[in-house]
Scaffold this active site. Structure first.
Site: not given
Length: 402
Positions: A203, A326, A230
């Site tokens: 991310s 995540d 992401h």
């Protein structure tokens, strides 16, 4: 002794040539109890002066500006203030995405896309608030992430690269994961499971980490690679193209029905989860628009759960720099099935969130600096199938590009 002292406010410099955007961002930031707008600037030239005068904690930086644009500005900022966090504020267009990736390559820390076609000022404010404020807090280190310091008293911290079997058992704090779970793996016995898939999650800071990692992998790695980063639509396509140009592996933005094949990398498209399905003797990409997880779509956990359903523990999971948690639940499922999990270390992560949660839960077989992860991947893949032939293909395209 004084008690109850409030944390210092995060001081932000907002740089944008649009009066409307400056007001929108300023209003959103000032509404947060932990943030204050230290100043504003209409272009990069003014921004450099304001940084010198105001010493902000973080900068939000537009790309398209007169006199000195965002790309020129980030280069100058990195010369003078190497560690100052800078969040690019870009448009959700192909041109904006390309410029943002270039800004990241020049040293920007992260990015947020400007709200477009959201319907109202209030909706625009909500978008900016949801996207920008967590990044500001995360990059300025105001919110704790479970690390070795969160372990119960009496347990020892470990150096990067320490095998999990050599680490003490710890329990993840309830505030981080819900119910506490055991965090120490049992020592590995017997030969490691063969690796049939390399799955990477990232991310914040991920685009640059991937640009560093993927070109270091050999063109004959021998297994399929899947990545969830992401990112919004358009950005993922351009990132895949950039990685493909640097790497000996073939890198593509994933499409529905794409077949997983050795030495081919599939990157999850923006705003779409990447899962997998069996089709005859092949495994194919199965994209979906299911609800976001951890406020993310694509989500790393979706990818890892689906990989487990197909491959069981024959997955090597690598969690790179990123905000949030995540990937932790997916890594736990794969780890319990005998899969290997690597996490990027704190020192080389832009934000030690995603890899920090994995490490803090005791799921990481190895915690490694970014520069050592490629070698560790090759070592682990080779361990399941015998030794690799000496090959000149390792990182060939990446080395030429560098």
């Amino acid at each position: 002794m004084a008690t109850g002292m409030a944390a210092p406010m995060i001081r932000v410099l907002v740089v944008d040539d649009s009066v409307v955007v400056r007001k929108l961002v300023t209003d959103v930031l000032e509404a947060d109890a932990g943030i204050t707008v230290a100043g504003i600037a209409a272009n990069g030239k003014i921004a450099l002066q304001k940084i010198e005068q105001l010493n902000p904690d973080i900068v939000t930086l537009d790309i398209e500006m007169p006199e000195m644009d965002g790309l020129e500005t980030i280069v100058e900022i990195r010369k003078r203030w190497p560690t100052l966090p800078v969040i690019m504020f870009s448009t959700l267009t192909a041109q904006g995405a390309a410029a943002t990736l270039e800004a990241l390559a020049r040293g920007a820390t992260d990015y947020v896309t400007k709200p477009a076609n959201v319907g109202s000022v209030l909706q625009a404010q909500h978008r900016v608030r949801d996207d920008l404020i967590p990044r500001i807090h995360g990059l300025c280190g105001r919110r704790a992430i479970p690390t070795a310091a969160a372990r119960p008293s009496g347990t020892a911290s470990t150096a990067p690269g320490t095998p999990v079997s050599a680490r003490p058992a710890v329990v993840a704090p309830k505030s981080a994961f819900g119910a506490p779970v055991p965090v120490a793996k049992a020592p590995r016995t017997g030969a490691p499971l063969p690796v049939e898939l390399l799955a990477i999650g990232s991310s914040t800071g991920g685009p640059n980490a991937l640009v560093s990692l993927i070109p270091q992998l050999p063109a004959d790695l021998g297994v399929p690679v899947v990545i969830t980063q992401h990112m919004p639509p358009v950005f993922t396509r351009l990132l895949a193209e950039r990685l493909d140009g640097l790497s000996g592996l073939t890198v593509r933005e994933a499409t529905d029905g794409a077949v997983l094949a050795p030495n081919v990398v599939w990157l999850a498209p923006g705003d779409t989860h990447m899962a997998f399905a069996k089709r005859g003797t092949s495994v194919v990409v199965a994209l979906n628009k299911d609800a976001p997880e951890h406020s993310c779509r694509p989500a790393v956990d979706v990818m890892l759960r689906s990989a487990h359903a197909i491959f069981g523990g024959r997955v090597l999971t690598v969690i790179l720099t990123g905000m949030g948690r995540d990937g932790t639940l997916g890594a736990e499922i794969l780890s319990r099935s005998g899969g290997s999990v690597f996490a990027q270390d704190a020192a080389t992560s832009v934000v030690w969130g995603m890899p920090g949660f994995v490490a803090g839960a005791g799921l990481a077989d190895r915690i490694l600096p970014l520069g050592e992860i490629a070698d560790a991947i090759v070592e682990r893949v080779d361990a399941g199938r015998g030794t690799r032939n000496n090959s000149p293909t390792r990182g060939a395209r990446g080395a030429a590009a560098r």
